[in-house]
Design a protein around this motif. Structure first.
Motif, PDB file in Angstrom:
ATOM      1  N   SER A 124       5.660  87.967 -59.869  1.00 22.15           N
ATOM      2  CA  SER A 124       4.300  87.726 -59.359  1.00 22.15           C
ATOM      3  C   SER A 124       3.698  86.546 -60.109  1.00 22.15           C
ATOM      4  N   ASP A 125       2.638  86.019 -59.496  1.00 21.33           N
ATOM      5  CA  ASP A 125       1.954  84.854 -60.074  1.00 21.33           C
ATOM      6  C   ASP A 125       0.929  85.335 -61.110  1.00 21.33           C
ATOM      7  N   SER A 126       1.401  85.681 -62.293  1.00 25.29           N
ATOM      8  CA  SER A 126       0.533  86.187 -63.366  1.00 25.29           C
ATOM      9  C   SER A 126       0.152  85.035 -64.292  1.00 25.29           C
ATOM     10  N   MET A 127      -1.152  84.876 -64.512  1.00 27.78           N
ATOM     11  CA  MET A 127      -1.654  83.796 -65.383  1.00 27.78           C
ATOM     12  C   MET A 127      -1.950  84.302 -66.790  1.00 27.78           C
ATOM     13  N   GLU A 128      -1.483  85.473 -67.128  1.00 33.41           N
ATOM     14  CA  GLU A 128      -1.742  86.038 -68.458  1.00 33.41           C
ATOM     15  C   GLU A 128      -0.985  85.244 -69.521  1.00 33.41           C
ATOM     16  N   VAL A 129      -1.676  84.968 -70.597  1.00 31.17           N
ATOM     17  CA  VAL A 129      -1.079  84.200 -71.700  1.00 31.17           C
ATOM     18  C   VAL A 129      -0.105  85.089 -72.443  1.00 31.17           C
ATOM     19  N   ASP A 130       0.976  84.487 -72.898  1.00 32.67           N
ATOM     20  CA  ASP A 130       1.984  85.229 -73.643  1.00 32.67           C
ATOM     21  C   ASP A 130       1.350  85.839 -74.895  1.00 32.67           C
ATOM     22  N   GLU A 131       1.836  87.042 -75.241  1.00 30.77           N
ATOM     23  CA  GLU A 131       1.280  87.775 -76.381  1.00 30.77           C
ATOM     24  C   GLU A 131       1.398  86.967 -77.672  1.00 30.77           C
ATOM     25  N   HIS A 132       2.555  86.358 -77.924  1.00 34.25           N
ATOM     26  CA  HIS A 132       2.739  85.582 -79.141  1.00 34.25           C
ATOM     27  C   HIS A 132       1.827  84.366 -79.190  1.00 34.25           C
ATOM     28  N   VAL A 133       1.627  83.741 -78.017  1.00 32.90           N
ATOM     29  CA  VAL A 133       0.724  82.594 -77.961  1.00 32.90           C
ATOM     30  C   VAL A 133      -0.706  83.031 -78.238  1.00 32.90           C
ATOM     31  N   ARG A 134      -1.068  84.212 -77.674  1.00 30.88           N
ATOM     32  CA  ARG A 134      -2.429  84.719 -77.911  1.00 30.88           C
ATOM     33  C   ARG A 134      -2.640  84.996 -79.398  1.00 30.88           C
ATOM     34  N   PHE A 135      -1.635  85.613 -80.047  1.00 31.34           N
ATOM     35  CA  PHE A 135      -1.736  85.855 -81.483  1.00 31.34           C
ATOM     36  C   PHE A 135      -1.864  84.533 -82.268  1.00 31.34           C
ATOM     37  N   PHE A 136      -1.102  83.557 -81.805  1.00 31.19           N
ATOM     38  CA  PHE A 136      -1.137  82.275 -82.498  1.00 31.19           C
ATOM     39  C   PHE A 136      -2.487  81.588 -82.327  1.00 31.19           C
ATOM     40  N   ASN A 137      -3.057  81.681 -81.126  1.00 23.26           N
ATOM     41  CA  ASN A 137      -4.384  81.099 -80.905  1.00 23.26           C
ATOM     42  C   ASN A 137      -5.433  81.767 -81.793  1.00 23.26           C
ATOM     43  N   ASN A 138      -5.374  83.088 -81.853  1.00 25.31           N
ATOM     44  CA  ASN A 138      -6.319  83.817 -82.717  1.00 25.31           C
ATOM     45  C   ASN A 138      -6.129  83.428 -84.192  1.00 25.31           C
ATOM     46  N   ASP A 139      -4.864  83.281 -84.577  1.00 29.58           N
ATOM     47  CA  ASP A 139      -4.589  82.891 -85.950  1.00 29.58           C
ATOM     48  C   ASP A 139      -5.135  81.493 -86.246  1.00 29.58           C
ATOM     49  N   LEU A 140      -4.977  80.574 -85.290  1.00 32.77           N
ATOM     50  CA  LEU A 140      -5.505  79.222 -85.480  1.00 32.77           C
ATOM     51  C   LEU A 140      -7.030  79.219 -85.577  1.00 32.77           C
ATOM     52  N   LYS A 141      -7.688  80.001 -84.720  1.00 31.26           N
ATOM     53  CA  LYS A 141      -9.145  80.074 -84.763  1.00 31.26           C
ATOM     54  C   LYS A 141      -9.634  80.613 -86.097  1.00 31.26           C
ATOM     55  N   SER A 142      -9.017  81.690 -86.541  1.00 29.18           N
ATOM     56  CA  SER A 142      -9.443  82.288 -87.813  1.00 29.18           C
ATOM     57  C   SER A 142      -9.177  81.342 -88.979  1.00 29.18           C
ATOM     58  N   THR A 143      -8.015  80.711 -88.942  1.00 31.91           N
ATOM     59  CA  THR A 143      -7.685  79.773 -90.020  1.00 31.91           C
ATOM     60  C   THR A 143      -8.651  78.596 -90.022  1.00 31.91           C
ATOM     61  N   LYS A 144      -8.982  78.138 -88.821  1.00 28.15           N
ATOM     62  CA  LYS A 144      -9.944  77.028 -88.716  1.00 28.15           C
ATOM     63  C   LYS A 144     -11.288  77.407 -89.326  1.00 28.15           C
ATOM     64  N   GLU A 145     -11.785  78.601 -89.023  1.00 29.79           N
ATOM     65  CA  GLU A 145     -13.071  79.025 -89.557  1.00 29.79           C
ATOM     66  C   GLU A 145     -13.034  79.123 -91.078  1.00 29.79           C
TER      67      GLU A 145
END
Length: 933
Positions: A779-800
């Motif tokens: 199916s055409d699922s636009m959900e972001v990969d779990e590892h990518v989501r974790f990495f994005n959260n990690d980048l945001k927290s590290t940035k702050e």
């Protein structure tokens, strides 16, 4: 004359010879005649030339002869007259003797009457002389009168009352002379210094200000009964002296001469000996009380005010200098008096060195009170002075204050030091002094008595650190003492030894213990080391306060260094000791920071760091490579520009930047490879990363403060200060500079570790996204990969966290080039994909888009490298033939290997019959790329 006589005799002999002829005789005769003629002519010429003189001589002789004859006649007449008088006097001898005796008796009576009259007028004349302070005339008059009464007029019974009165006048004059000598030595002698200190005070400093108290007026502390009176009376009394009293040396000499005339030299010498210690003590107490009274009025004593101690010492030094000079004048006058009057007996004089010894003891006693020396005992080399035999040692022992009675009750509250009590006592004391000046003899009331020694007065809180404020003038005063006492070049006075012993054995040890305990309290335990400095601590740093949060331990270390630097400036001879303390503390702090760094990253059993970033940050090759990139240089330039409040943007070629990013990416990929990282190999705790960031800022700030300290010491080493110059060995300075370099190196290690750690997080999160996730969806699922989501959260927290903890230049350095690395990881991850369909391609592009958006928000740039990665995955929508056509039309955008991965994944989506074309497609790809290149 002899030759002429011989010639005449020879001529006569020749004429008398028988053998001589007549002709010869005639010839001789003619010659003789001719000679006589020539001589007569010469004589006539001489007489003619000297006729007037000869005539005058004859006339004078005639006149003198006549006067001699006349004088002889008068003498004969006078002799006859005297003989007649003698004859007549013999007839009336008894009557003449009687008249002569009566004349002598009358003259003696008149002389005695004149002396009696002068004795009767002596009290009035004495009063006139003493009122006009002509003490020498008064003394001579008194001695002359007493000598008359005890000598020629001793038998006059009517003068018995006068004898008693003159004895009282003598005692009174003697007391006045003693008081004048005492007052001039201890009070008036320093009036010049008091006036000089008043002139140095500016009008602005004398104006009352709510922020700054009035400048304390110079105090002329009185001794003995009036030791605690104010200084204004002394100044006015000195200014009111007659013109002949302005010269203190002449006035003191006159007083000593008066006492010598009264034969009181031994007594006054003994009095000066005995009263010197108490007089000096009274001066110190009087100045102390005056400063304390002024401070109570201004409210200064409510807080610790060490500058009051400095004011106290400076005033005491002024007084002591004047007193020593006055004693020198007195001793010179005493020696002269003893030399001129050797009949006065043997007088044992004290020396100028004895005066300075007593002054040194007074200063030592004062320092003992204010330097918090609780147990003060006499040293084996105690100051020597004069005084009663057998009591030399007891004089220098600390005096027990108060009665010390066991049964004495202790008061719960005391109010003597309150401002109200001080003002009342001062007023009552002034009134009593006015009564004394008017001749009203009354004892001082108990309320006006000086404060008891059992309740000593302090102008500031006793503290060992008070030495830092008074060391400079104290050393200068000690130098004056050594010059005055003619100390040998290699020897020092005992006050110098006391000060040296206190500083070396007490103060330096106390400072070292205090600084060490403060530092150890700040670095004791890893949890304590993580604590950040609060605003109150940062305010103490002033303009040197850091712009970003730093660890509390770094601020404590900087405070210690700043305090020790101030001590170097205030105690220059001990600068080496203080710099040694700084070196030891820096070494200890460096070790503690290194231990904290290792504790955060973790250490294996063999002593190696667990995290990949920690190991790489210590690798010299990797460090050298990273520091050679322009990003590192730009970061340092921006740091310097921020420090100078400049903004200068450095332009760089895009291709050069891409090349350095590529080199860094290859280095990381080469070291990590395609293996998945375990959790222990990275630092996932944001708290730990935050501590490392704070540690980096703290170390860098402390290194900068250390550099500023070294610059200050280098400048002070060549600048002469009043008490000397700050000189420290060059080897010690180089040692501290080396520790500063080590702090900088550790700070750089922390920054490089953070730089590498963020990149390790990229591998930690993104490699599993390629290896463990599936990209074949139904199916055409636009959900972001779990590892990518974790990495994005990690980048945001590290940035702050990093944005808050690090400066902008460092923050930018951490995230610069991160997009290129992420793009490279994602592009190279196609090697691990087994299969992918259109839905999977869309999901991967969506992952890249989310990463791009997140990283753009962090770096505030477009992150074209991620857009390029998304274009790379969009090529998967093309079949192999279309892909090759695009390469021919648009040119190569990626490498042969990367295009090969696209062809491999694209062939997986074709029917099995067409999958065999993959080798030919790869060969064709190689040919196309070779032709285009």
């Amino acid at each position: 004359m002899g030759s002429e006589s011989a010639l005449l005799v020879s001529l006569i002999k020749n004429l008398a010879k028988d053998s001589s002829s007549e002709a010869q005789r005639d010839r001789v005769k003619d010659e003789l005649t001719e000679n006589y003629r020539r001589e007569d002519e010469k004589l006539e010429k001489i007489v003619e030339n000297h006729y007037d003189h000869l005539k005058g001589s004859v006339t004078a002789f005639t006149h003198i002869s006549a006067r001699v004859v006349e004088s002889r006649n008068r003498i004969r007449t006078l002799r006859r007259t005297i003989d007649e008088c003698k004859t007549k006097l013999r007839c009336r001898r008894d009557e003449l003797r009687k008249l002569w005796t009566e004349s002598v008796q009358s003259k003696e009576t008149l002389r005695l009457l004149d002396k009696i009259e002068s004795v009767k007028k002596a009290p009035e004349d004495l009063k006139v002389f003493t009122d006009s302070r002509q003490y020498l005339d008064a003394t001579h008059l008194l001695v002359k009168t007493v000598d008359l009464l005890d000598g020629e007029l001793a038998g006059v019974k009517a003068l018995a009352g006068m004898r008693t009165e003159m004895a009282a006048e003598k005692a009174k004059l003697l007391e006045v002379l003693r008081e004048e000598l005492h007052r001039h030595v201890y009070v008036r002698s320093s009036a010049a210094q008091v006036r000089k200190r008043h002139k140095l005070q500016s009008i602005e400093n004398l104006k009352p200000s709510p922020q700054m108290p009035k400048k304390l007026l110079a105090v002329s502390g009185k001794t003995a009964g009036d030791s605690r009176a104010g200084s204004s009376e002394d100044v006015h009394s000195a200014e009111g002296l007659e013109p002949d009293l302005e010269d203190g040396s002449q006035y003191l000499t006159m007083l000593v001469e008066c006492l010598a005339v009264l034969k009181m030299t031994p007594d006054i010498v003994e009095t000066l000996k005995k009263k010197l210690p108490s007089d000096l003590e009274g001066i110190v107490d009087g100045i102390t009380e005056q400063i304390a009274d002024n401070s109570h009025m201004t409210g200064l004593l409510a807080t610790h005010q060490p500058h009051l101690l400095l004011e106290l010492l400076l005033q005491c030094f002024d007084k002591f200098r004047a007193i020593a000079t006055a004693h020198s004048v007195v001793l010179t006058a005493l020696r002269k008096s003893i030399t001129e009057n050797p009949d006065g007996g043997t007088v044992e004089l004290y020396k100028e060195a004895d005066v300075w010894s007593a002054i040194q003891y007074s200063v030592e006693r004062l320092l003992t009170q204010y330097l918090d020396l609780r147990s003060f005992t006499s040293n084996t080399h105690r100051l020597t002075t004069f005084g009663d035999a057998g009591s030399l040692s007891s004089y220098f022992m600390p005096k027990k204050k108060g009665g010390g009675h066991k049964g004495q009750k202790k008061k719960l509250f005391r109010f003597e030091a309150s401002s109200h009590a001080l003002s009342v006592k001062s007023y009552m004391r002034e009134q009593w002094e006015l009564q004394q000046e008017e001749g009203i003899e009354e004892s001082m009331p108990h309320a006006m008595m000086p404060r008891l020694s059992s309740t000593p007065i302090f102008v500031c809180k006793p503290d060992m650190k008070n030495i830092t404020l008074v060391f400079v003038p104290l050393r200068a005063f000690i130098k004056e003492i050594e010059v005055a006492t003619d100390c040998e070049p290699d020897s020092h006075c005992l006050l110098y030894e006391f000060l040296e012993d206190y500083v070396v054995n007490t103060f330096l040890e106390s400072v070292a213990d205090e600084m060490t305990s403060k530092l150890e309290a700040a670095i004791k335990g890893f949890d304590v080391q993580r604590v950040l400095a609060d605003d109150s601590m940062l305010k103490q740093a002033g303009s040197a306060a850091p712009s970003k949060p730093v660890l509390q331990s770094a601020v404590v270390m900087e405070q210690n260094m700043r305090e020790l630097r101030d001590m170097m400036e205030r105690l220059p001879p001990y600068a080496e000791h203080f710099l040694n303390m700084i070196s030891d503390m820096l070494l200890k702090y460096r070790d503690s920071c290194s231990q904290l760094y290792k504790h955060i990253l973790g250490v294996t059993e063999d002593g190696r760091l667990r995290t990949i970033s920690g190991m790489w940050a210590k690798d010299e090759d990797i460090r050298r490579l990273l520091k050679s990139f322009p990003a590192w240089t730009h970061m340092q330039q921006q740091q310097e520009q921020q420090g100078h409040h400049k903004s200068k943007k450095v332009q760089e070629d895009l291709e050069t930047v891409q090349e350095h990013h590529r080199q860094e990416c290859e280095m990381l990929t080469r070291n990590i490879g395609d293996r998945l990282l375990i959790k222990s190999a990275v630092v996932l705790s944001l708290g730990d990363l935050k501590v490392v960031a704070h540690l980096q800022e703290s170390l860098e700030w402390l290194a900068n403060r250390t550099e500023a300290l070294l610059a200050t010491l280098t400048s002070l080493s060549s600048v002469s200060i009043k008490k000397g110059s700050v000189e420290v060995p060059g080897a010690l300075l180089r040692g501290v500079d080396q520790l500063r370099d080590e702090l900088c190196d550790l700070a750089e290690t922390c920054l490089i570790m953070l730089h590498l750690e963020i990149r390790c997080h990229c591998y930690f999160f993104l490699l599993p996204a390629a290896k463990q996730s599936t990209y074949v969806h139904d199916s055409d699922s636009m959900e972001v990969d779990e590892h990518v989501r974790f990495f994005n959260n990690d980048l945001k927290s590290t940035k702050e966290v990093m944005e808050e903890a690090l400066s902008y230049a460092k923050f930018k350095y951490l995230f610069e080039g991160l997009g290129y690395l992420i793009a490279s990881i994602l592009i190279s991850s196609t090697n691990f994909l087994g299969a992918i369909n259109d839905y999977g391609i869309k999901r991967m592009c969506n992952n890249i888009y989310n990463l791009q958006q997140n990283l753009t928000n962090i770096t505030m740039s477009r992150e074209l490298d991620l857009a390029r990665a998304r274009q790379y995955f969009e090529l998967l929508f093309l079949n192999p033939e279309e892909l090759l056509t695009v390469i021919v039309e648009q040119g190569p955008q990626f490498t042969e290997v990367q295009y090969g991965h696209i062809l491999r994944l694209g062939s997986q989506r074709l029917p099995k019959t067409e999958r065999d074309k993959l080798p030919r497609q790869l060969d064709r790809l190689r040919e196309i790329l070779q032709d285009l290149i």
